[in-house]
Design a protein around this motif. Structure first.
Motif, PDB file in Angstrom:
ATOM      1  N   UNK A 104       0.833  -1.204   0.000  1.00 16.68           N
ATOM      2  CA  UNK A 104       0.000   0.000   0.000  1.00 16.68           C
ATOM      3  C   UNK A 104       0.870   1.258   0.000  1.00 16.68           C
ATOM      4  N   UNK A 105       0.366   2.302  -0.639  1.00 17.51           N
ATOM      5  CA  UNK A 105       1.094   3.564  -0.697  1.00 17.51           C
ATOM      6  C   UNK A 105       0.435   4.588   0.211  1.00 17.51           C
ATOM      7  N   UNK A 106       1.225   5.223   1.053  1.00 16.37           N
ATOM      8  CA  UNK A 106       0.778   6.359   1.842  1.00 16.37           C
ATOM      9  C   UNK A 106       1.168   7.594   1.032  1.00 16.37           C
ATOM     10  N   UNK A 107       0.163   8.266   0.471  1.00 16.54           N
ATOM     11  CA  UNK A 107       0.404   9.408  -0.414  1.00 16.54           C
ATOM     12  C   UNK A 107      -0.078  10.675   0.268  1.00 16.54           C
ATOM     13  N   UNK A 108       0.770  11.701   0.260  1.00 19.67           N
ATOM     14  CA  UNK A 108       0.419  13.024   0.776  1.00 19.67           C
ATOM     15  C   UNK A 108       0.461  14.020  -0.367  1.00 19.67           C
ATOM     16  N   UNK A 109      -0.604  14.803  -0.482  1.00 18.23           N
ATOM     17  CA  UNK A 109      -0.687  15.869  -1.475  1.00 18.23           C
ATOM     18  C   UNK A 109      -0.858  17.177  -0.718  1.00 18.23           C
ATOM     19  N   UNK A 110      -0.024  18.154  -1.012  1.00 19.09           N
ATOM     20  CA  UNK A 110      -0.107  19.474  -0.391  1.00 19.09           C
ATOM     21  C   UNK A 110      -0.107  20.517  -1.492  1.00 19.09           C
ATOM     22  N   UNK A 111      -1.265  21.165  -1.694  1.00 19.65           N
ATOM     23  CA  UNK A 111      -1.364  22.188  -2.730  1.00 19.65           C
ATOM     24  C   UNK A 111      -1.933  23.465  -2.137  1.00 19.65           C
ATOM     25  N   UNK A 112      -1.782  24.547  -2.883  1.00 23.93           N
ATOM     26  CA  UNK A 112      -2.383  25.832  -2.530  1.00 23.93           C
ATOM     27  C   UNK A 112      -3.226  26.272  -3.711  1.00 23.93           C
ATOM     28  N   UNK A 122     -13.698  18.498  -0.722  1.00 21.17           N
ATOM     29  CA  UNK A 122     -13.671  19.753  -1.452  1.00 21.17           C
ATOM     30  C   UNK A 122     -13.420  20.923  -0.515  1.00 21.17           C
ATOM     31  N   UNK A 123     -13.048  22.018  -1.119  1.00 18.05           N
ATOM     32  CA  UNK A 123     -12.727  23.253  -0.405  1.00 18.05           C
ATOM     33  C   UNK A 123     -13.387  24.388  -1.176  1.00 18.05           C
ATOM     34  N   UNK A 124     -14.078  25.284  -0.484  1.00 19.92           N
ATOM     35  CA  UNK A 124     -14.683  26.432  -1.166  1.00 19.92           C
ATOM     36  C   UNK A 124     -13.623  27.508  -1.346  1.00 19.92           C
ATOM     37  N   UNK A 125     -13.106  27.616  -2.540  1.00 21.40           N
ATOM     38  CA  UNK A 125     -12.038  28.569  -2.840  1.00 21.40           C
ATOM     39  C   UNK A 125     -12.572  29.874  -3.416  1.00 21.40           C
ATOM     40  N   UNK A 126     -13.831  29.881  -3.853  1.00 13.29           N
ATOM     41  CA  UNK A 126     -14.390  31.064  -4.498  1.00 13.29           C
ATOM     42  C   UNK A 126     -14.588  32.243  -3.570  1.00 13.29           C
ATOM     43  N   UNK A 127     -14.711  32.021  -2.271  1.00  8.63           N
ATOM     44  CA  UNK A 127     -14.946  33.104  -1.329  1.00  8.63           C
ATOM     45  C   UNK A 127     -13.701  33.586  -0.611  1.00  8.63           C
ATOM     46  N   UNK A 128     -12.526  33.206  -1.090  1.00  8.34           N
ATOM     47  CA  UNK A 128     -11.284  33.524  -0.373  1.00  8.34           C
ATOM     48  C   UNK A 128     -10.713  34.893  -0.712  1.00  8.34           C
ATOM     49  N   UNK A 129     -11.372  35.622  -1.604  1.00 12.53           N
ATOM     50  CA  UNK A 129     -10.904  36.969  -1.929  1.00 12.53           C
ATOM     51  C   UNK A 129      -9.523  37.013  -2.535  1.00 12.53           C
ATOM     52  N   UNK A 184      -4.616  32.536  -1.016  1.00 12.16           N
ATOM     53  CA  UNK A 184      -4.287  31.122  -1.227  1.00 12.16           C
ATOM     54  C   UNK A 184      -4.836  30.298  -0.064  1.00 12.16           C
ATOM     55  N   UNK A 185      -5.480  29.188  -0.380  1.00 11.25           N
ATOM     56  CA  UNK A 185      -5.986  28.263   0.627  1.00 11.25           C
ATOM     57  C   UNK A 185      -5.244  26.948   0.508  1.00 11.25           C
ATOM     58  N   UNK A 186      -4.862  26.382   1.636  1.00  6.68           N
ATOM     59  CA  UNK A 186      -4.150  25.095   1.622  1.00  6.68           C
ATOM     60  C   UNK A 186      -5.143  23.960   1.429  1.00  6.68           C
ATOM     61  N   UNK A 187      -4.850  23.072   0.478  1.00  7.24           N
ATOM     62  CA  UNK A 187      -5.597  21.830   0.304  1.00  7.24           C
ATOM     63  C   UNK A 187      -4.580  20.704   0.499  1.00  7.24           C
ATOM     64  N   UNK A 188      -4.812  19.878   1.521  1.00  7.48           N
ATOM     65  CA  UNK A 188      -3.853  18.809   1.828  1.00  7.48           C
ATOM     66  C   UNK A 188      -4.607  17.532   2.154  1.00  7.48           C
ATOM     67  N   UNK A 189      -4.031  16.414   1.768  1.00  8.66           N
ATOM     68  CA  UNK A 189      -4.646  15.114   2.032  1.00  8.66           C
ATOM     69  C   UNK A 189      -3.537  14.086   2.168  1.00  8.66           C
ATOM     70  N   UNK A 190      -3.642  13.251   3.214  1.00 13.10           N
ATOM     71  CA  UNK A 190      -2.763  12.095   3.376  1.00 13.10           C
ATOM     72  C   UNK A 190      -3.681  10.900   3.557  1.00 13.10           C
ATOM     73  N   UNK A 198     -12.036  30.145 -12.724  1.00 12.46           N
ATOM     74  CA  UNK A 198     -10.654  29.786 -13.035  1.00 12.46           C
ATOM     75  C   UNK A 198      -9.906  29.550 -11.727  1.00 12.46           C
ATOM     76  N   UNK A 199      -9.268  28.395 -11.612  1.00 12.32           N
ATOM     77  CA  UNK A 199      -8.583  27.974 -10.390  1.00 12.32           C
ATOM     78  C   UNK A 199      -7.076  28.108 -10.547  1.00 12.32           C
ATOM     79  N   UNK A 200      -6.439  28.776  -9.592  1.00 18.02           N
ATOM     80  CA  UNK A 200      -4.986  28.820  -9.542  1.00 18.02           C
ATOM     81  C   UNK A 200      -4.477  27.704  -8.645  1.00 18.02           C
ATOM     82  N   UNK A 201      -3.511  26.947  -9.141  1.00 14.18           N
ATOM     83  CA  UNK A 201      -2.911  25.843  -8.376  1.00 14.18           C
ATOM     84  C   UNK A 201      -1.412  26.088  -8.339  1.00 14.18           C
ATOM     85  N   UNK A 202      -0.915  26.590  -7.208  1.00 10.20           N
ATOM     86  CA  UNK A 202       0.533  26.838  -7.071  1.00 10.20           C
ATOM     87  C   UNK A 202       1.061  27.611  -8.268  1.00 10.20           C
TER      88      UNK A 202
END
Length: 137
Positions: free
Chosen positions: A34-42, A78-85, A88-94, A117-121
């Motif tokens: 099994x793989x333990x995968x961590x994703x950390x994006x903004x 999911x993360x509501x990114x549309x109201x962040x003005x 950058x909001x952190x989206x992370x999952x392990x 339109x979504x900005x990713x890093x």
């Protein structure tokens, strides 16, 4: 075994479909554990947004039959990114992903928004990462 990859300087993406983040591509070799995968994006902009790890172009959870919400976008939450003005909001999952076969694979991150339109890093001041550790059985 395990590896990691960090990146920045991506591009904004249009809403409505998954987009593979090219800076996240990582060639890996696994032995079937099994793989333990961590994703950390903004993320910024868009509406509701999410990311997910993919292996060989398929959501990593598919291999082990992980629960899928049935919605085409929110397998990993999911993360509501549309109201962040514009902030950058952190989206992370392990998460543990079982069932990935032994061999050479391509691991990457995909992200999506359901509107706008979504900005990713996508500037050079925000770095993102993906990493994995294979657990021995």
């Amino acid at each position: 075994s395990g590896r990691s990859k960090s990146w920045s300087g991506g591009a904004a993406q249009a809403g409505g479909s998954w987009v593979t983040i090219l800076g996240s591509l990582l060639d890996i070799t696994t032995t079937g554990g099994p793989l333990l995968i961590s994703v950390n994006t903004y993320l910024n902009g868009g509406s509701h947004a999410s990311c997910r790890p993919i292996i060989d172009g398929v959501w990593a959870g598919t291999y082990g039959g992980l629960p899928n919400s049935g919605d085409p976008f929110w397998q990993e939450g999911l993360l509501y990114t549309g109201g962040a003005g514009g902030n950058w909001l952190a989206w992370a999952k392990t998460r543990l992903y079982p069932g990935i076969p032994a061999g050479n694979h391509s691991l990457a991150v995909q992200c999506v928004t359901n509107g706008g339109s979504l900005g990713v890093c996508d500037n050079n001041t925000v770095a993102c990462s993906v990493q994995f550790i294979e657990l021995k059985q």
